[in-house]
Design a protein around this motif. Structure first.
Motif, PDB file in Angstrom:
ATOM      1  N   GLY A  26      12.734   3.519  -8.160  1.00 41.31           N
ATOM      2  CA  GLY A  26      13.966   3.728  -8.907  1.00 41.31           C
ATOM      3  C   GLY A  26      14.490   2.453  -9.534  1.00 41.31           C
ATOM      4  O   GLY A  26      14.963   2.454 -10.687  1.00 41.31           O
ATOM      5  N   VAL A  27      14.408   1.345  -8.796  1.00 36.47           N
ATOM      6  CA  VAL A  27      14.843   0.055  -9.331  1.00 36.47           C
ATOM      7  C   VAL A  27      14.006  -0.320 -10.552  1.00 36.47           C
ATOM      8  O   VAL A  27      14.522  -0.789 -11.570  1.00 36.47           O
ATOM      9  N   ALA A  57       9.838  10.374  -5.333  1.00 40.32           N
ATOM     10  CA  ALA A  57      10.337  10.668  -6.678  1.00 40.32           C
ATOM     11  C   ALA A  57      11.798  11.106  -6.627  1.00 40.32           C
ATOM     12  O   ALA A  57      12.617  10.700  -7.466  1.00 40.32           O
ATOM     13  N   THR A  58      12.135  11.936  -5.635  1.00 38.85           N
ATOM     14  CA  THR A  58      13.518  12.392  -5.475  1.00 38.85           C
ATOM     15  C   THR A  58      14.443  11.217  -5.197  1.00 38.85           C
ATOM     16  O   THR A  58      15.545  11.114  -5.767  1.00 38.85           O
ATOM     17  N   VAL A  59      14.019  10.312  -4.317  1.00 40.03           N
ATOM     18  CA  VAL A  59      14.807   9.120  -4.010  1.00 40.03           C
ATOM     19  C   VAL A  59      14.957   8.245  -5.248  1.00 40.03           C
ATOM     20  O   VAL A  59      16.048   7.737  -5.542  1.00 40.03           O
ATOM     21  N   ALA A  60      13.867   8.058  -5.987  1.00 41.55           N
ATOM     22  CA  ALA A  60      13.904   7.188  -7.167  1.00 41.55           C
ATOM     23  C   ALA A  60      14.911   7.687  -8.196  1.00 41.55           C
ATOM     24  O   ALA A  60      15.663   6.897  -8.789  1.00 41.55           O
ATOM     25  N   ILE A  61      14.935   8.996  -8.422  1.00 39.99           N
ATOM     26  CA  ILE A  61      15.884   9.570  -9.382  1.00 39.99           C
ATOM     27  C   ILE A  61      17.315   9.307  -8.929  1.00 39.99           C
ATOM     28  O   ILE A  61      18.168   8.883  -9.715  1.00 39.99           O
ATOM     29  N   ALA A  62      17.582   9.542  -7.643  1.00 43.61           N
ATOM     30  CA  ALA A  62      18.930   9.336  -7.111  1.00 43.61           C
ATOM     31  C   ALA A  62      19.331   7.865  -7.177  1.00 43.61           C
ATOM     32  O   ALA A  62      20.474   7.531  -7.525  1.00 43.61           O
ATOM     33  N   VAL A  63      18.403   6.970  -6.856  1.00 41.43           N
ATOM     34  CA  VAL A  63      18.692   5.530  -6.869  1.00 41.43           C
ATOM     35  C   VAL A  63      18.951   5.054  -8.296  1.00 41.43           C
ATOM     36  O   VAL A  63      19.892   4.282  -8.550  1.00 41.43           O
ATOM     37  N   ALA A  64      18.136   5.490  -9.242  1.00 37.98           N
ATOM     38  CA  ALA A  64      18.327   5.078 -10.633  1.00 37.98           C
ATOM     39  C   ALA A  64      19.671   5.571 -11.167  1.00 37.98           C
ATOM     40  O   ALA A  64      20.385   4.840 -11.870  1.00 37.98           O
ATOM     41  N   ARG A  65      20.013   6.808 -10.833  1.00 38.86           N
ATOM     42  CA  ARG A  65      21.308   7.342 -11.278  1.00 38.86           C
ATOM     43  C   ARG A  65      22.460   6.562 -10.663  1.00 38.86           C
ATOM     44  O   ARG A  65      23.471   6.272 -11.329  1.00 38.86           O
ATOM     45  N   ALA A  66      22.344   6.207  -9.385  1.00 37.43           N
ATOM     46  CA  ALA A  66      23.391   5.423  -8.727  1.00 37.43           C
ATOM     47  C   ALA A  66      23.493   4.037  -9.351  1.00 37.43           C
ATOM     48  O   ALA A  66      24.594   3.490  -9.501  1.00 37.43           O
ATOM     49  N   ALA A  67      22.348   3.450  -9.711  1.00 35.76           N
ATOM     50  CA  ALA A  67      22.359   2.134 -10.363  1.00 35.76           C
ATOM     51  C   ALA A  67      23.079   2.199 -11.702  1.00 35.76           C
ATOM     52  O   ALA A  67      23.869   1.313 -12.044  1.00 35.76           O
ATOM     53  N   SER A  94       0.825  -1.210   0.000  1.00 34.95           N
ATOM     54  CA  SER A  94       0.000   0.000   0.000  1.00 34.95           C
ATOM     55  C   SER A  94       0.859   1.260   0.000  1.00 34.95           C
ATOM     56  O   SER A  94       0.565   2.233  -0.699  1.00 34.95           O
ATOM     57  N   LEU A  95       1.950   1.246   0.775  1.00 33.39           N
ATOM     58  CA  LEU A  95       2.805   2.427   0.844  1.00 33.39           C
ATOM     59  C   LEU A  95       3.680   2.565  -0.402  1.00 33.39           C
ATOM     60  O   LEU A  95       3.985   3.686  -0.827  1.00 33.39           O
ATOM     61  N   TYR A  96       4.097   1.452  -0.980  1.00 35.29           N
ATOM     62  CA  TYR A  96       4.828   1.535  -2.242  1.00 35.29           C
ATOM     63  C   TYR A  96       3.998   2.302  -3.276  1.00 35.29           C
ATOM     64  O   TYR A  96       4.531   3.093  -4.058  1.00 35.29           O
ATOM     65  N   THR A  97       2.693   2.061  -3.276  1.00 39.99           N
ATOM     66  CA  THR A  97       1.833   2.712  -4.266  1.00 39.99           C
ATOM     67  C   THR A  97       1.459   4.121  -3.849  1.00 39.99           C
ATOM     68  O   THR A  97       1.612   5.075  -4.618  1.00 39.99           O
ATOM     69  N   ALA A  98       0.966   4.288  -2.628  1.00 38.30           N
ATOM     70  CA  ALA A  98       0.489   5.604  -2.198  1.00 38.30           C
ATOM     71  C   ALA A  98       1.625   6.607  -2.109  1.00 38.30           C
ATOM     72  O   ALA A  98       1.451   7.782  -2.476  1.00 38.30           O
ATOM     73  N   ALA A  99       2.790   6.172  -1.631  1.00 37.94           N
ATOM     74  CA  ALA A  99       3.913   7.092  -1.448  1.00 37.94           C
ATOM     75  C   ALA A  99       4.837   7.132  -2.656  1.00 37.94           C
ATOM     76  O   ALA A  99       5.429   8.179  -2.947  1.00 37.94           O
ATOM     77  N   GLY A 100       4.979   6.008  -3.361  1.00 36.14           N
ATOM     78  CA  GLY A 100       5.968   5.933  -4.427  1.00 36.14           C
ATOM     79  C   GLY A 100       5.412   5.795  -5.824  1.00 36.14           C
ATOM     80  O   GLY A 100       6.175   5.810  -6.793  1.00 36.14           O
ATOM     81  N   PHE A 109       9.916   6.812   3.991  1.00 29.09           N
ATOM     82  CA  PHE A 109      10.632   7.881   3.307  1.00 29.09           C
ATOM     83  C   PHE A 109      11.593   7.345   2.241  1.00 29.09           C
ATOM     84  O   PHE A 109      12.009   8.096   1.355  1.00 29.09           O
ATOM     85  N   VAL A 110      11.960   6.071   2.335  1.00 27.22           N
ATOM     86  CA  VAL A 110      12.980   5.571   1.416  1.00 27.22           C
ATOM     87  C   VAL A 110      12.546   4.367   0.583  1.00 27.22           C
ATOM     88  O   VAL A 110      12.819   4.323  -0.625  1.00 27.22           O
ATOM     89  N   PHE A 111      11.864   3.364   1.185  1.00 27.96           N
ATOM     90  CA  PHE A 111      11.668   2.139   0.409  1.00 27.96           C
ATOM     91  C   PHE A 111      10.764   2.326  -0.809  1.00 27.96           C
ATOM     92  O   PHE A 111      11.023   1.702  -1.857  1.00 27.96           O
ATOM     93  N   PRO A 112       9.715   3.202  -0.764  1.00 24.27           N
ATOM     94  CA  PRO A 112       8.945   3.363  -2.005  1.00 24.27           C
ATOM     95  C   PRO A 112       9.781   3.940  -3.141  1.00 24.27           C
ATOM     96  O   PRO A 112       9.661   3.513  -4.298  1.00 24.27           O
ATOM     97  N   GLY A 113      10.646   4.898  -2.817  1.00 21.40           N
ATOM     98  CA  GLY A 113      11.496   5.484  -3.834  1.00 21.40           C
ATOM     99  C   GLY A 113      12.553   4.513  -4.346  1.00 21.40           C
ATOM    100  O   GLY A 113      12.902   4.519  -5.537  1.00 21.40           O
ATOM    101  N   ILE A 114      13.067   3.668  -3.452  1.00 24.16           N
ATOM    102  CA  ILE A 114      14.036   2.656  -3.887  1.00 24.16           C
ATOM    103  C   ILE A 114      13.376   1.693  -4.866  1.00 24.16           C
ATOM    104  O   ILE A 114      13.912   1.395  -5.941  1.00 24.16           O
ATOM    105  N   GLY A 115      12.193   1.199  -4.508  1.00 20.15           N
ATOM    106  CA  GLY A 115      11.486   0.287  -5.405  1.00 20.15           C
ATOM    107  C   GLY A 115      11.150   0.940  -6.731  1.00 20.15           C
ATOM    108  O   GLY A 115      11.275   0.321  -7.800  1.00 20.15           O
TER     109      GLY A 115
END
Length: 573
Positions: A483-484, A529-539, A185-191, A475-481
């Motif tokens: 971004g991955v 969204a900010t986390v996802a961008i950073a994670v994708a760039r790091a990947a 639920s949080l992956y979707t609502a937050a990320g 604050f982090v896992f939705p963006g990590i998922g």
């Protein structure tokens, strides 16, 4: 395979959907069902005439009705049950409601209320959208995953638990499927991760919870929790089956016991795309608060002296990430680890021959020789008060599950030597917190920089209102998922986790006393969204991204699922 009732068509945010079902079958599919929001034309085309009240209610009206129902539920479990029912009836309405009231509803769909729901799982059971895998039937794992009805390209994530370390309540057997649903639920609502592209999974390996084993209603395997080689073989069978059925899916491990969590992560992190939220997610959000607090003091990360009270899965995960960040400032790993003192239930972890510790704690064992001149309450014993008295830490992190262990004398001793101590009582739910924010701010005359694991109301002290940062993994896992999924990463690397922490911290600007060390929960979509961008760039920088990042901001935005009723394309066949 039978025809699915719908198909997501290409287009941003899942905004077009092909409908293959007709009549009452449409109302039984949560992704299709929009209840009284179906227009009269749609009702005629889909064979819904007479199956709904005459009046059409747009999504905004449905939201008002749903929120009113939520507010009128008096007990948190009643609110949870209502939201669970809504989720299972109408996907869009549930996630739109949750997204618009996330700060109010997150404690219901996730911690702390979900802990009660997990304990009541067998009593409150209703149809669950997830996969149950039994250690007594390892040969049926692949069949179970395929039975969920998704093609290999349609799944980005498996959220998996064996339920041994659920929140602060321990072994909960098969009821742990609820924690996976809460994460989803949080992956979707937050990320903005498409809910159709995730599968919750519980690995039923038995339970050591005698209350469950003696409960006639308990729905899981009725034997003690399996451990050792058979357990490891079962995990291996699951990983291999998951790779065959959903080769591009990240496996999110959730609430495993401390030993298993670290061992599984270490075993598979270089083989598959895998992430442990209790180890890596907790570490990232705590590191974000740590970075923000250190910056607010105008200091360097590598100048801090860190005491971690509770050197389990979460505590050592935090230490490992903070070491990585200190190394980025120029320390060697050994130099960075010497900035940490970790305690377990037996006191400070040291390399004394008589001391016992787990393998993952070994890098943080302090040399016994350094303790010779310590002033302690009892000879040969080195507990939290002794560590604080002798180390003069600048940062105190609690992951112990020991309520009240940050006693007034300990905090006052810390504050006597440090002008702005960073203190994080992270154990949850609330009743397990090492101290409350009110206590910490009172005992430090308002000087402490505080982050907690559970939500706390703002604290007013000496005409200053302190907003308490909740170091919630959301604050982090939705963006990590997210971004991955955007870059289709084949691994989750340490630099990706560090990037997530730094991304969250970048959104914090502390300019006056009382400001939070973390962003607001109301801002989770932007944070993710900010986390996802950073994670994708790091990947991509790590060479583990299969999809090129041509325009990361646009790619992340285009991937984020929006809770709006999509355009329906009818199957004329």
């Amino acid at each position: 395979m039978p025809q699915r009732p719908y198909e997501i068509l290409p287009g941003n945010h899942g905004s077009r959907i092909r409908v293959n079902a007709r009549g009452s079958a449409v109302l039984r599919v949560p992704r299709l069902n929009r209840g009284t929001a179906f227009t009269h034309e749609e009702r005629e085309q889909l064979g819904l005439e007479g199956l709904l009240p005459e009046r059409v209610t747009p999504l905004e009206g449905q939201l008002h009705r749903a929120y009113t129902r939520f507010v009128r539920a008096h007990h948190p479990l009643e609110k949870f049950s209502y939201l669970q029912g809504l989720r299972d009836r109408n996907t869009v309405l549930f996630y739109r409601l949750l997204s618009e009231h996330l700060d109010e509803m997150m404690p219901i769909v996730y911690t702390p209320t979900i802990g009660d729901a997990i304990q009541e799982f067998s009593l409150w059971y209703q149809q669950i959208s997830g996969v149950f895998c039994s250690i007594d039937a390892p040969d049926r794992i692949e069949d179970a995953l395929r039975a969920f009805g998704r093609d290999p390209e349609q799944v980005d994530m498996l959220i998996v638990t064996d339920s041994e370390g659920i929140l602060g309540i321990g072994d909960q057997g098969v009821g742990g499927i609820q924690i996976c649903l809460g994460k989803k639920s949080l992956y979707t609502a937050a990320g903005g991760v498409d809910p159709d592209r995730m599968i919750p999974v519980v690995l039923d390996v038995g339970t050591d919870n005698l209350q469950l084993l003696n409960d006639d209603l308990y729905l899981g395997l009725r034997h003690a929790r399996v451990r050792g080689e058979r357990y490891d073989a079962f995990i291996r069978s699951f990983v291999e089956a998951a790779q065959r059925v959903y080769p591009h899916a990240m496996i999110h491990w959730e609430d495993f016991g401390a030993d298993n969590a670290h061992r599984i992560l270490t075993t598979y992190r270089d083989e598959i795309c895998t992430f442990n939220d209790d180890v890596q997610g907790t570490a990232a959000v705590v590191a974000a608060a740590f970075i923000a607090g250190v910056r607010a003091k105008g200091e360097r990360l590598s100048d801090q002296r860190v005491v971690i009270h509770g050197a389990g899965t979460a505590g050592i995960g935090v230490a490992d990430l903070l070491v990585d960040l200190m190394v980025q400032e120029g320390l060697t790993p050994d130099e960075a680890r010497m900035r940490f003192w970790a305690t377990s239930s037996r006191g400070l972890i040291t390399d004394e021959p008589t001391k016992r510790f787990r393998d993952f704690q070994r890098p943080y064992a302090r040399p016994a020789a350094e303790l010779a001149g310590w002033q302690t309450d009892a000879p040969g014993l080195y507990y939290l008060a002794d560590v604080v008295r002798n180390v003069h830490p600048t940062v105190l992190i609690g992951t112990s599950g020991q309520p009240g262990s940050f006693r007034e004398s300990v905090i006052r001793e810390m504050a006597h030597h440090v002008d702005q101590p960073i203190i994080m009582p992270l154990s949850n739910p609330t009743i397990l917190a090492e101290a409350t924010p009110t206590e910490l701010l009172t005992w430090t005359e308002g000087r402490a920089l505080v982050a907690t694991g559970s939500p706390f109301a703002p604290v007013s002290l000496d005409e200053t209102t302190y907003t308490v940062a909740q170091a919630n993994n959301a604050f982090v896992f939705p963006g990590i998922g997210l971004g991955v999924g955007v870059c289709r990463a084949t691994r989750v690397t340490d630099p990706m986790i560090a990037a997530a922490a730094q991304a969250v911290a970048s959104l914090v600007r502390i300019t006056r006393p009382g400001q939070s060390l973390l962003p607001s929960v109301r801002d989770l979509r932007r944070v993710s969204a900010t986390v996802a961008i950073a994670v994708a760039r790091a990947a991509e920088a790590d060479g583990v991204a299969e999809r090129p990042l041509t325009d990361p901001i646009q790619q992340v935005f285009d991937t984020m699922w929006q809770p709006v009723y999509p355009e329906m394309v009818l199957d004329e066949g």
